[in-house]
Motif scaffolding. Structure first.
Motif, PDB file in Angstrom:
ATOM      1  N   ALA A 181      52.629  32.764 -13.453  1.00  8.43           N
ATOM      2  CA  ALA A 181      53.638  31.708 -13.449  1.00  8.43           C
ATOM      3  C   ALA A 181      53.653  30.950 -12.122  1.00  8.43           C
ATOM      4  CB  ALA A 181      55.018  32.304 -13.737  1.00  8.43           C
ATOM      5  N   LEU A 182      53.493  31.675 -11.027  1.00  8.04           N
ATOM      6  CA  LEU A 182      53.445  31.017  -9.718  1.00  8.04           C
ATOM      7  C   LEU A 182      52.229  30.098  -9.612  1.00  8.04           C
ATOM      8  CD1 LEU A 182      54.447  33.945  -7.333  1.00  8.04           C
ATOM      9  CD2 LEU A 182      55.788  31.916  -7.818  1.00  8.04           C
ATOM     10  N   SER A 183      51.077  30.579 -10.072  1.00  2.00           N
ATOM     11  CA  SER A 183      49.856  29.774  -9.998  1.00  2.00           C
ATOM     12  C   SER A 183      49.982  28.506 -10.828  1.00  2.00           C
ATOM     13  CB  SER A 183      48.652  30.599 -10.468  1.00  2.00           C
ATOM     14  OG  SER A 183      48.457  31.732  -9.655  1.00  2.00           O
ATOM     15  N   ALA A 184      50.556  28.627 -12.023  1.00  2.00           N
ATOM     16  CA  ALA A 184      50.721  27.446 -12.870  1.00  2.00           C
ATOM     17  C   ALA A 184      51.637  26.421 -12.215  1.00  2.00           C
ATOM     18  CB  ALA A 184      51.279  27.879 -14.230  1.00  2.00           C
ATOM     19  N   ARG A 185      52.705  26.887 -11.595  1.00  2.00           N
ATOM     20  CA  ARG A 185      53.625  25.960 -10.924  1.00  2.00           C
ATOM     21  C   ARG A 185      52.953  25.305  -9.708  1.00  2.00           C
ATOM     22  NH1 ARG A 185      58.121  23.020 -12.268  1.00  2.00           N
ATOM     23  NH2 ARG A 185      59.504  22.744 -10.456  1.00  2.00           N
ATOM     24  N   LEU A 186      52.176  26.059  -8.982  1.00  2.00           N
ATOM     25  CA  LEU A 186      51.478  25.501  -7.825  1.00  2.00           C
ATOM     26  C   LEU A 186      50.473  24.435  -8.243  1.00  2.00           C
ATOM     27  CD1 LEU A 186      50.836  28.723  -5.692  1.00  2.00           C
ATOM     28  CD2 LEU A 186      52.542  26.942  -5.286  1.00  2.00           C
ATOM     29  N   HIS A 187      49.761  24.664  -9.331  1.00  2.00           N
ATOM     30  CA  HIS A 187      48.813  23.654  -9.823  1.00  2.00           C
ATOM     31  C   HIS A 187      49.552  22.381 -10.249  1.00  2.00           C
ATOM     32  CE1 HIS A 187      44.895  25.548  -9.679  1.00  2.00           C
ATOM     33  NE2 HIS A 187      45.380  26.669 -10.205  1.00  2.00           N
ATOM     34  N   GLU A 193      51.248  15.960  -6.221  1.00  2.00           N
ATOM     35  CA  GLU A 193      51.227  15.559  -4.820  1.00  2.00           C
ATOM     36  C   GLU A 193      49.848  15.089  -4.356  1.00  2.00           C
ATOM     37  OE1 GLU A 193      53.777  15.334  -2.767  1.00  2.00           O
ATOM     38  OE2 GLU A 193      55.232  16.049  -4.251  1.00  2.00           O
ATOM     39  N   GLY A 194      48.846  15.202  -5.216  1.00  2.00           N
ATOM     40  CA  GLY A 194      47.512  14.757  -4.851  1.00  2.00           C
ATOM     41  C   GLY A 194      46.721  15.762  -4.044  1.00  2.00           C
ATOM     42  N   PHE A 195      47.044  17.055  -4.161  1.00  2.00           N
ATOM     43  CA  PHE A 195      46.302  18.091  -3.456  1.00  2.00           C
ATOM     44  C   PHE A 195      45.146  18.576  -4.323  1.00  2.00           C
ATOM     45  CE2 PHE A 195      50.668  19.389  -1.596  1.00  2.00           C
ATOM     46  CZ  PHE A 195      50.623  18.293  -0.745  1.00  2.00           C
ATOM     47  N   THR A 196      44.065  19.014  -3.678  1.00  2.00           N
ATOM     48  CA  THR A 196      42.963  19.683  -4.380  1.00  2.00           C
ATOM     49  C   THR A 196      43.140  21.180  -4.183  1.00  2.00           C
ATOM     50  OG1 THR A 196      41.474  17.809  -3.995  1.00  2.00           O
ATOM     51  CG2 THR A 196      40.471  19.922  -4.578  1.00  2.00           C
ATOM     52  N   LEU A 197      43.496  21.871  -5.250  1.00  2.00           N
ATOM     53  CA  LEU A 197      43.837  23.291  -5.175  1.00  2.00           C
ATOM     54  C   LEU A 197      42.903  24.078  -6.078  1.00  2.00           C
ATOM     55  CD1 LEU A 197      45.753  25.558  -4.205  1.00  2.00           C
ATOM     56  CD2 LEU A 197      47.195  25.044  -6.184  1.00  2.00           C
ATOM     57  N   GLU A 198      42.117  24.962  -5.490  1.00  2.00           N
ATOM     58  CA  GLU A 198      41.225  25.813  -6.272  1.00  2.00           C
ATOM     59  C   GLU A 198      42.015  26.947  -6.923  1.00  2.00           C
ATOM     60  OE1 GLU A 198      38.108  27.230  -3.821  1.00  2.00           O
ATOM     61  OE2 GLU A 198      37.164  25.251  -3.554  1.00  2.00           O
ATOM     62  N   ASP A 199      41.463  27.445  -8.042  1.00  2.00           N
ATOM     63  CA  ASP A 199      42.150  28.513  -8.769  1.00  2.00           C
ATOM     64  C   ASP A 199      42.300  29.775  -7.922  1.00  2.00           C
ATOM     65  OD1 ASP A 199      42.345  26.859 -10.956  1.00  2.00           O
ATOM     66  OD2 ASP A 199      40.572  27.665 -11.969  1.00  2.00           O
ATOM     67  N   GLU A 200      41.253  30.152  -7.214  1.00  2.00           N
ATOM     68  CA  GLU A 200      41.324  31.360  -6.395  1.00  2.00           C
ATOM     69  C   GLU A 200      42.315  31.186  -5.250  1.00  2.00           C
ATOM     70  OE1 GLU A 200      40.682  35.209  -5.304  1.00  2.00           O
ATOM     71  OE2 GLU A 200      40.086  34.133  -7.132  1.00  2.00           O
ATOM     72  N   ALA A 201      42.392  29.965  -4.692  1.00  2.00           N
ATOM     73  CA  ALA A 201      43.361  29.713  -3.629  1.00  2.00           C
ATOM     74  C   ALA A 201      44.787  29.820  -4.166  1.00  2.00           C
ATOM     75  CB  ALA A 201      43.125  28.326  -3.034  1.00  2.00           C
ATOM     76  N   ALA A 202      45.012  29.322  -5.372  1.00  2.00           N
ATOM     77  CA  ALA A 202      46.346  29.428  -5.976  1.00  2.00           C
ATOM     78  C   ALA A 202      46.720  30.884  -6.209  1.00  2.00           C
ATOM     79  CB  ALA A 202      46.384  28.648  -7.288  1.00  2.00           C
ATOM     80  N   ARG A 203      45.758  31.697  -6.632  1.00  2.00           N
ATOM     81  CA  ARG A 203      46.029  33.118  -6.849  1.00  2.00           C
ATOM     82  C   ARG A 203      46.357  33.816  -5.536  1.00  2.00           C
ATOM     83  NH1 ARG A 203      44.770  35.907 -11.285  1.00  2.00           N
ATOM     84  NH2 ARG A 203      44.211  37.709 -10.012  1.00  2.00           N
ATOM     85  N   LEU A 204      45.636  33.466  -4.477  1.00  2.00           N
ATOM     86  CA  LEU A 204      45.919  34.079  -3.175  1.00  2.00           C
ATOM     87  C   LEU A 204      47.316  33.718  -2.683  1.00  2.00           C
ATOM     88  CD1 LEU A 204      42.529  33.655  -1.259  1.00  2.00           C
ATOM     89  CD2 LEU A 204      43.556  35.785  -2.068  1.00  2.00           C
ATOM     90  N   ALA A 206      49.888  32.799  -4.532  1.00  2.00           N
ATOM     91  CA  ALA A 206      50.865  33.454  -5.404  1.00  2.00           C
ATOM     92  C   ALA A 206      50.975  34.943  -5.092  1.00  2.00           C
ATOM     93  CB  ALA A 206      50.477  33.244  -6.862  1.00  2.00           C
ATOM     94  N   ARG A 207      49.842  35.575  -4.816  1.00  2.00           N
ATOM     95  CA  ARG A 207      49.861  37.001  -4.509  1.00  2.00           C
ATOM     96  C   ARG A 207      50.578  37.261  -3.187  1.00  2.00           C
ATOM     97  NH1 ARG A 207      44.069  39.017  -4.314  1.00  2.00           N
ATOM     98  NH2 ARG A 207      44.160  38.405  -6.504  1.00  2.00           N
ATOM     99  N   HIS A 208      50.351  36.390  -2.207  1.00  2.00           N
ATOM    100  CA  HIS A 208      50.989  36.573  -0.906  1.00  2.00           C
ATOM    101  C   HIS A 208      52.491  36.303  -0.983  1.00  2.00           C
ATOM    102  CE1 HIS A 208      51.083  36.818   3.463  1.00  2.00           C
ATOM    103  NE2 HIS A 208      51.862  35.759   3.466  1.00  2.00           N
ATOM    104  N   ALA A 209      52.920  35.446  -1.899  1.00  2.00           N
ATOM    105  CA  ALA A 209      54.343  35.133  -2.036  1.00  2.00           C
ATOM    106  C   ALA A 209      55.144  36.298  -2.595  1.00  2.00           C
ATOM    107  CB  ALA A 209      54.516  33.910  -2.927  1.00  2.00           C
ATOM    108  N   GLN A 210      54.480  37.255  -3.231  1.00  2.00           N
ATOM    109  CA  GLN A 210      55.128  38.462  -3.751  1.00  2.00           C
ATOM    110  C   GLN A 210      56.292  38.138  -4.681  1.00  2.00           C
ATOM    111  OE1 GLN A 210      56.141  40.911  -0.394  1.00  2.00           O
ATOM    112  NE2 GLN A 210      54.022  41.448   0.041  1.00  2.00           N
ATOM    113  N   GLY A 211      56.059  37.226  -5.601  1.00  2.00           N
ATOM    114  CA  GLY A 211      57.057  36.935  -6.626  1.00  2.00           C
ATOM    115  C   GLY A 211      58.103  35.923  -6.244  1.00  2.00           C
ATOM    116  N   GLY A 212      57.990  35.286  -5.095  1.00  2.00           N
ATOM    117  CA  GLY A 212      58.975  34.297  -4.657  1.00  2.00           C
ATOM    118  C   GLY A 212      58.419  32.881  -4.770  1.00  2.00           C
ATOM    119  N   MET A 213      59.089  32.027  -5.544  1.00  2.00           N
ATOM    120  CA  MET A 213      58.612  30.655  -5.729  1.00  2.00           C
ATOM    121  C   MET A 213      58.755  29.847  -4.448  1.00  2.00           C
ATOM    122  SD  MET A 213      57.244  28.487  -7.783  1.00  2.00           S
ATOM    123  CE  MET A 213      57.484  29.120  -9.453  1.00  2.00           C
TER     124      MET A 213
END
Length: 560
Positions: A181-187, A193-204, A206-213
């Motif tokens: 859910a965090l990764s989908a929201r980040l994408h 916003e016009g950012f280029t966000l890779e899938d693995e970067a989004a996962r990292l 989201a994982r570092h956020a530990q469940g916090g949006m």
């Protein structure tokens, strides 16, 4: 003025709240029916949507044209609340307004009708910070407020709230938001916003956020600050983490006792200006993941890993036992607490702890000994040698050559000559036994006993002996201590050899029905009938008792 992304992308209705469907579905139903509670309690960890839902609820109870998603966001009431100019929606931070006078002000105001909206809404954030007297002042008002008042309490520490407060509210528990859910929201935010966000970067992220949006969006904005494509390497450098691959390097170096690699990793971390505390927390997380892999059958359910990451994790975990992981986790946690207290010597604490992780001999705690024993047990079951000084192919096997022994008359005036080891060792002559140390060889675990018998018996420890002693203690507790001090073996001929410390113990255990109790306990423990001829009672020799304990022999044989 620039507005932070987490404020800009704050949800405006319940459909935009991520990962809290179990809560938003109930609140949307109340919006449709118009049946609102007089007090709500939102509890959960930071960044999970408590304050956002409180503001959406404040709009929903006052919305002139509510929709399926909650407030419409277009009516005058919604626009007034969004701009923050609504005097009937009051937000109070209990961390800085926690006195009884602050609550008395609220109690005096609730009697007045709203000036503009249908309901007066009080949002009290971090409500657990209120003093005891403030809670007492809030009780009666919270239980029976006027019909035009709604209370919304938010807290991250539910356990600090009095039960009398909790019982007067409709409680909602906000869960940590999943990585998906965090990764989908980040994408979604990155595209807008016009950012280029890779899938693995989004996962990292989201994982570092530990469940916090909120933490996830803030980290996304930080990574996008240099207007470069947001890659996994960029996220790793921004966070100051060594990444999953870096942590696996540390684990493999510990398993192989590669001190050079460990010191290099710490040096690289310090030179790159990364925080050693973050590095250490990542290492603890890695150990937790390896422990999950070693203890559960469905590890993927509890781990947020890709297939390649899980494969690498399994390979790294193969170098540790569960006992070793638990012992090393304890050392890692102690080191983290030490680093939090001593900021100037973080590097020294890290390096010392990594050296201790590599060598259990440097730690005399119970956990360390269990770790060493677990490695030995695993090696015994798999037949894998442990850190031998010579290659397996070159290790000599145990061969009992009668020509290597002196004549039997040599043992007439000598005590029984024994040699005990976890793995079979070459039998040495009596002349060289004291001068040379036996060379270890891989084999199945056993205890080799060389005695004055012509056939030179090979005895193996009886694994079920502790169960036998326990059963004897139930029937005859008076003689149980003698059996507890005795040692039990099984011979190649199927005989059960019980060795007592002295003749007195043999006499005490041979009286009455004790022999029958012993055979009955052996029969149950071994799951086969044990006759009188199957049991041999002997007195342990003086030379054998002078040897090291079984634990010392096990550890010595395993670690040579």
């Amino acid at each position: 003025m620039h507005q932070a992304l987490y404020r800009k992308w704050r949800p405006s209705n319940f459909d935009e709240v991520s990962g809290q469907e179990h809560i938003t579905s109930i609140l949307k139903y109340q919006c449709r029916t118009g049946k609102f509670s007089h007090a709500y309690l939102f509890c959960g960890s930071r960044g999970t949507g408590k304050t956002s839902c409180a503001k959406i609820l404040a709009k929903a109870v006052n919305c002139e044209q509510p929709t399926e998603a909650g407030p419409c966001g277009k009516c005058a009431a919604c626009r007034t609340i969004d701009t923050g100019s609504a005097t009937d929606v009051l937000e109070m931070d209990a961390a800085s307004n926690n006195g009884v006078d602050d609550i008395r002000d609220i109690r005096d105001e609730v009697i007045y009708a709203p000036s503009e909206l249908k309901y007066r809404v009080y949002i009290i954030d971090e409500v657990h910070m209120l003093s005891t007297s403030a809670f007492n002042a809030l009780l009666k008002t919270l239980e029976e407020p006027p019909e035009h008042v709604v209370f919304v309490l938010a807290t991250t520490e539910l356990q600090k709230l009095p039960a009398t407060i909790i019982s007067r509210c409709q409680r909602f528990d906000f869960r940590r938001i999943s990585t998906e859910a965090l990764s989908a929201r980040l994408h979604l935010i990155a595209r807008a916003e016009g950012f280029t966000l890779e899938d693995e970067a989004a996962r990292l992220i989201a994982r570092h956020a530990q469940g916090g949006m909120r933490d996830a969006i803030s980290l996304l904005e930080l990574c996008a600050g240099n207007h470069l494509p947001i890659t996994a390497d960029l996220v790793t450098d921004t966070i100051g983490s060594a990444g999953r691959e870096g942590m696996l390097r540390v684990a493999n170096a510990i398993a192989s006792r590669n001190y050079e690699a460990l010191f290099d990793i710490i040096d690289e971390t310090v030179r790159s200006s990364r925080d050693l505390a973050v590095f250490w927390q990542d290492l603890i997380t890695l150990y937790r993941d390896m422990l999950v892999l070693k203890t559960t059958k469905n590890a993927a359910k509890y781990l947020d890993l890709t297939d390649s990451e899980q494969t690498a994790m399994i390979q790294a975990a193969a170098g540790f036992t569960r006992e070793t992981l638990l012992w090393q986790l304890g050392l890692l946690e102690d080191a983290l607490f030490s680093m939090q207290k001593s900021h100037n010597i973080k590097r020294t604490i890290c390096e010392i702890t990594l050296v201790r992780l590599c060598d259990p001999l440097l730690d005399t705690s119970t956990e360390s000994i269990l770790s060493r024993l677990s490695k030995l047990e695993e090696a015994a079951l798999t037949g894998t040698p442990m850190n031998r000084s010579i290659p397996v192919a070159e290790a000599p096997l145990l061969v009992a050559d009668p020509n290597e022994f002196p004549p039997e008359s040599y043992f007439v005036d000598e005590p029984v000559y024994e040699m005990q080891a976890v793995t079979q060792r070459p039998v040495l002559s009596a002349k060289s036994a004291t001068a040379e140390k036996p060379v270890s060889a891989p084999s199945t675990p056993s205890v080799a006993v060389v005695s004055n018998e012509p056939n030179r018996r090979v005895l193996r420890p009886l694994r079920a002996w502790s169960e036998v002693v326990a059963r004897i203690a139930e029937r005859n507790p008076m003689v149980a201590p003698f059996f507890k001090q005795a040692k039990a073996y099984s011979s190649e001929e199927g005989k059960l050899v019980i060795k007592f410390a002295n003749d007195f113990a043999v006499n005490m255990t041979g009286r009455g029905d004790t022999p029958e109790t012993l055979r009955a306990a052996l029969s149950v423990a071994l799951d086969r009938p044990v006759s009188k001829d199957d049991v041999l009672i002997e007195v342990e020799s003086a030379s054998a008792s002078a040897q090291n304990s079984m634990l010392d022999l096990i550890l010595e044989a395993a670690e040579e």
